[in-house]
Design a protein around this motif. Structure first.
Motif, PDB file in Angstrom:
ATOM      1  N   PHE A 156       2.650  -8.354   8.118  1.00 34.52           N
ATOM      2  CA  PHE A 156       1.682  -7.275   7.899  1.00 34.52           C
ATOM      3  C   PHE A 156       2.083  -6.021   8.690  1.00 34.52           C
ATOM      4  O   PHE A 156       2.529  -6.130   9.836  1.00 34.52           O
ATOM      5  CB  PHE A 156       0.299  -7.760   8.376  1.00 34.52           C
ATOM      6  N   GLY A 157       1.945  -4.876   8.079  1.00 31.04           N
ATOM      7  CA  GLY A 157       2.182  -3.616   8.786  1.00 31.04           C
ATOM      8  C   GLY A 157       3.609  -3.110   8.678  1.00 31.04           C
ATOM      9  O   GLY A 157       3.889  -1.979   9.054  1.00 31.04           O
ATOM     10  N   HIS A 158       4.532  -3.962   8.184  1.00 31.45           N
ATOM     11  CA  HIS A 158       5.929  -3.540   8.026  1.00 31.45           C
ATOM     12  C   HIS A 158       6.098  -2.808   6.692  1.00 31.45           C
ATOM     13  O   HIS A 158       5.155  -2.697   5.911  1.00 31.45           O
ATOM     14  CB  HIS A 158       6.842  -4.763   8.123  1.00 31.45           C
ATOM     15  N   LYS A 159       7.333  -2.336   6.447  1.00 28.45           N
ATOM     16  CA  LYS A 159       7.583  -1.515   5.270  1.00 28.45           C
ATOM     17  C   LYS A 159       8.623  -2.154   4.356  1.00 28.45           C
ATOM     18  O   LYS A 159       9.530  -2.824   4.850  1.00 28.45           O
ATOM     19  CB  LYS A 159       8.155  -0.143   5.685  1.00 28.45           C
TER      20      LYS A 159
ATOM     21  N   LYS B  18       7.301   8.429   4.580  1.00 34.27           N
ATOM     22  CA  LYS B  18       6.052   7.662   4.688  1.00 34.27           C
ATOM     23  C   LYS B  18       4.971   8.659   5.071  1.00 34.27           C
ATOM     24  O   LYS B  18       5.260   9.591   5.829  1.00 34.27           O
ATOM     25  CB  LYS B  18       6.220   6.572   5.759  1.00 34.27           C
TER      26      LYS B  18
ATOM     27  N   LEU C  43       0.850  -1.194   0.000  1.00 34.68           N
ATOM     28  CA  LEU C  43       0.000   0.000   0.000  1.00 34.68           C
ATOM     29  C   LEU C  43       0.883   1.241   0.000  1.00 34.68           C
ATOM     30  O   LEU C  43       1.760   1.392   0.860  1.00 34.68           O
ATOM     31  CB  LEU C  43      -0.901   0.001   1.242  1.00 34.68           C
ATOM     32  N   ARG C  44       0.657   2.112  -0.985  1.00 39.97           N
ATOM     33  CA  ARG C  44       1.365   3.398  -1.020  1.00 39.97           C
ATOM     34  C   ARG C  44       0.486   4.427  -0.317  1.00 39.97           C
ATOM     35  O   ARG C  44      -0.659   4.637  -0.702  1.00 39.97           O
ATOM     36  CB  ARG C  44       1.619   3.804  -2.476  1.00 39.97           C
ATOM     37  N   LEU C  45       1.012   5.054   0.736  1.00 41.57           N
ATOM     38  CA  LEU C  45       0.214   6.010   1.515  1.00 41.57           C
ATOM     39  C   LEU C  45       0.262   7.420   0.930  1.00 41.57           C
ATOM     40  O   LEU C  45      -0.651   8.194   1.118  1.00 41.57           O
ATOM     41  CB  LEU C  45       0.690   6.041   2.971  1.00 41.57           C
TER      42      LEU C  45
ATOM     43  N   VAL D  59       0.575  -4.988   3.305  1.00 44.74           N
ATOM     44  CA  VAL D  59      -0.779  -5.168   3.832  1.00 44.74           C
ATOM     45  C   VAL D  59      -1.216  -6.638   3.774  1.00 44.74           C
ATOM     46  O   VAL D  59      -2.336  -6.983   4.152  1.00 44.74           O
ATOM     47  CB  VAL D  59      -1.808  -4.265   3.115  1.00 44.74           C
TER      48      VAL D  59
ATOM     49  N   VAL E 257       3.726   0.078   2.454  1.00 44.43           N
ATOM     50  CA  VAL E 257       3.332  -0.711   3.617  1.00 44.43           C
ATOM     51  C   VAL E 257       2.886  -2.096   3.144  1.00 44.43           C
ATOM     52  O   VAL E 257       2.151  -2.229   2.166  1.00 44.43           O
ATOM     53  CB  VAL E 257       2.179  -0.027   4.376  1.00 44.43           C
TER      54      VAL E 257
END
Lengths: 398, 101
Positions: free
Chosen positions: B45-48, B62, B9-11, B21, B19
Motif C-alpha cells: 500500500f502507498g507505493h507506485k 505524480k 489511484l490516479r492522483l 491503494v 498509487v
C-alpha cells in the motif's frame, strides 16, 4: 451565509469572548473565569512568557481583533512585561468591548474569578445585539494545516483539500497554506504559480531561509520510513503536503498576523527571520493553527491520517481524515472521511466538493466535531519576524 | 482522479504513475486502467506503479508534478521506487544499486 458584523467592518462566523492571560501566572485565573461558560463560545487564549516579545504582542492584537471575536477580557497578574495597555487600546479602537483585570490590583484569585465572571455574564447579553449581515465567499478566509500524518495523507486528504482550495478560490474566497519546512523541493512549482516574477523571487528567498533554519536545527528531511511507505524522493514527499495548495495561481506570501488584502491563494511564511533562536519555528500543530487564525482564517481545514483530535480557540477546525481505518476508529473526532477515496467509495473531486459544503455549513453555525467535543486548544511562543517585502503582495500595489 | 479497480489511484490526469491503494501480491492478475497486467512482485500500500511503459531518463509525474527521473526502462504496471527512480532535486539520494526493494 449570515455573519456577525463587527464595528470595523469585518465579518465573523462565530461570536467568541476571548479570555486572555498575559503571562502563565494568570493562566489558572483566566481558565477558571471561563469555566462556568463551557456551553458558550468563551475561549481562553494567552501568552506564557514573562518577557516582552513583539511577535507575541502583534499575534495577540491580530487574534483579539479577529472577526470571530466579539469581546475580550484581559487577565494580567500585574508585574509581567506584556503591554496590556497597548493590547487593550487596539481592541477598544476596533469597536469591541474590552476589560482588563489585574489580579494584584483586584485582590487575588477569588476576587478576580468573580469580577471576570460578572463581566462575561453582562457581555454575553451585549453580544446578542451584534448585528448580523450577509457574508459572501469573497469575504471568507480558509487556512489549512496537516498533522498526525501517515502514508494516506498525501494521496487522499491533502489532494481533496487542494481540490477544495481550487473550488474556494474560483468562488472568490481567500485560502492560506503554510508548513514551508515541508515544501522543500516544491520551490520551482511555486515560482511557476506566482503571479509575478518578483513574487517568485520572494518564494525562493523564503525557501532558502527555511532550508537554512532546519539545517541548523538538524531537522531531517527524508527518512527510511518514508521509503518503506512508498515515497521515493524528497520532492515526492513534499508534494504530498503541497497537494493541499491545489493547482491555482499563488497570489502572495504573508507572515503571521498579515491578513491577505485580496482573495486568492497565499503562502504563510512561518519561519522566523534573522539568526536562529527560540528553538523550533512551530512546536506543534496548534501553534500553526494559531498563526493561520491570526492571518484572518475564519475556519481551518486540518488533514490527518493517524488521527489528530485537536480543535482550536477562535476559529472552527474541520478535520479531514485520509485513512479509512482511522476514520472508522475515531469517527467522533472527524468531519470528513477522505479515506473513502482509497476504498473506491469516492473521488478526490467528490470529497473536495464535500469539504466546501462542510465549510458553508460551519460558517452558518453548525458545530464541527472538535467544537462539539469542547476542543479549544491554543499555544503561542516566542518568535521574531521582519515585515514582508513589497513584492510579497503584488495585488496590494495595484 | 479516479480509481482503477480497487487497487490503483490516479492522483492527476497527467500522472504516469498510479498509487497502490490495496496491497498487490506477486503473480496477481490485475486490470490497470483497461490494461491487463500480472504483478511481477508484491507491492505494498502507498507505493507506485507505472501507468504506461516508460523510458530511462523520463520524468515521473505524480500529483501532476515531476517527482524525479527514471534510471531504467519500466513496463506498464511495474513497481516504481528507489531501484528505478531518482530525485532531480538531490541527485545523490537515489543511490543507484543500493535502494532496490
Amino acid at each position: 451565509m449570515q455573519a456577525y458584523l463587527r464595528a470595523d467592518g469585518r465579518k465573523g462566523i462565530r461570536n467568541v469572548i476571548a479570555v486572555v492571560y498575559l503571562v502563565e501566572c494568570a493562566h489558572h485565573v483566566a481558565k477558571q473565569i471561563a469555566a462556568p461558560f463551557e456551553d458558550n463560545d468563551v475561549h481562553v487564549i494567552g501568552f506564557s512568557g514573562c518577557y516582552p516579545n513583539t511577535y507575541a504582542l502583534e499575534m495577540m492584537e491580530s487574534l483579539c481583533t479577529h472577526p470571530n471575536v466579539g469581546a475580550v477580557l484581559l487577565v494580567s497578574l500585574g508585574c509581567e512585561s506584556f503591554n496590556r495597555n497597548q493590547l487593550a487600546e487596539t481592541v477598544r479602537s476596533s469597536g469591541r468591548p474590552v476589560d482588563v483585570l489585574v489580579i494584584q490590583q483586584t485582590g487575588g484569585t477569588r476576587k478576580t474569578f468573580e469580577a471576570g465572571r460578572e463581566w462575561i455574564r453582562s457581555t454575553l447579553v451585549d453580544l446578542e445585539r451584534v448585528p448580523r449581515a450577509e457574508m459572501g465567499m469573497h469575504e471568507l478566509i480558509v487556512g489549512t494545516v496537516c498533522g498526525g500524518s501517515d502514508g494516506t495523507s498525501g494521496i487522499s486528504a491533502n489532494p481533496a483539500v487542494g481540490n477544495a482550495f481550487d473550488r474556494l478560490v474560483n468562488l472568490g474566497a481567500t485560502t492560506i497554506f503554510e508548513e514551508t519546512g515541508e515544501l522543500i523541493g516544491c520551490e520551482q512549482d511555486m515560482v511557476r504559480r506566482a503571479i509575478t516574477p518578483e513574487l517568485g523571487q520572494e518564494i525562493l528567498s523564503c525557501m532558502a531561509k527555511t532550508a537554512n533554519y532546519y539545517n541548523i536545527l538538524g531537522h531531517g528531511s527524508f527518512a527510511v520510513g518514508n521509503a518503506e511507505g512508498g515515497l521515493t524522493t524528497l520532492e515526492e514527499k513534499s508534494l504530498g503536503a503541497y497537494a493541499k495548495a491545489g493547482h491555482g495561481a499563488l497570489h502572495g506570501i504573508i507572515k503571521p498576523g498579515d491578513v491577505p488584502p485580496n482573495p486568492g491563494l497565499y503562502l504563510l511564511d512561518v519561519i522566523p527571520d534573522g539568526e536562529v533562536r527560540f528553538g523550533f519555528p512551530n512546536i506543534n500543530d496548534t501553534a500553526e493553527i494559531g498563526e493561520l487564525i491570526a492571518c484572518g482564517s475564519h475556519v481551518i481545514l486540518f488533514t490527518t491520517g493517524r488521527g489528530s483530535v485537536v480543535g482550536s480557540a477562535i476559529s472552527p477546525v474541520i478535520k479531514i481524515c485520509g485513512n479509512p481505518e482511522t476514520y472508522r476508529r475515531m469517527s467522533d473526532d472527524m468531519d470528513v472521511n477522505a479515506g473513502r477515496i482509497l476504498e473506491g467509495q469516492g473521488t478526490i473531486d467528490e470529497v473536495g466538493l464535500e469539504i466546501v459544503e462542510r465549510i458553508r455549513l460551519t460558517a452558518e453555525g453548525e458545530k464541527t466535531a472538535s467544537e462539539s467535543l469542547g476542543h479549544r486548544e491554543f499555544v503561542l511562543t516566542y518568535k521574531s519576524f521582519e515585515p514582508i517585502g513589497p513584492s510579497c503582495l503584488p495585488l496590494a500595489l495595484a | 482522479m479516479q480509481n482503477s479497480g480497487q487497487y490503483f489511484l490516479r492522483l492527476s490526469a497527467s500522472d504516469n504513475v498510479l498509487v497502490v491503494v490495496k496491497a498487490i501480491l506477486e503473480g496477481q492478475e490485475l486490470e490497470l486502467e483497461g490494461l491487463k497486467i500480472t504483478a511481477s512482485k508484491t507491492i505494498p500500500f502507498g507505493h507506485k506503479v507505472a501507468a504506461r511503459a516508460l523510458n530511462a531518463g523520463e520524468k515521473i509525474v505524480k500529483f501532476g508534478m515531476p517527482i524525479g527521473s527514471t534510471t531504467a526502462t519500466i513496463s506498464a504496471g511495474e513497481h516504481v521506487h528507489t531501484h528505478n527512480l531518482q530525485s532531480d532535486y538531490i541527485p545523490s539520494f537515489g543511490r543507484p544499486g543500493e535502494g532496490g526493494h
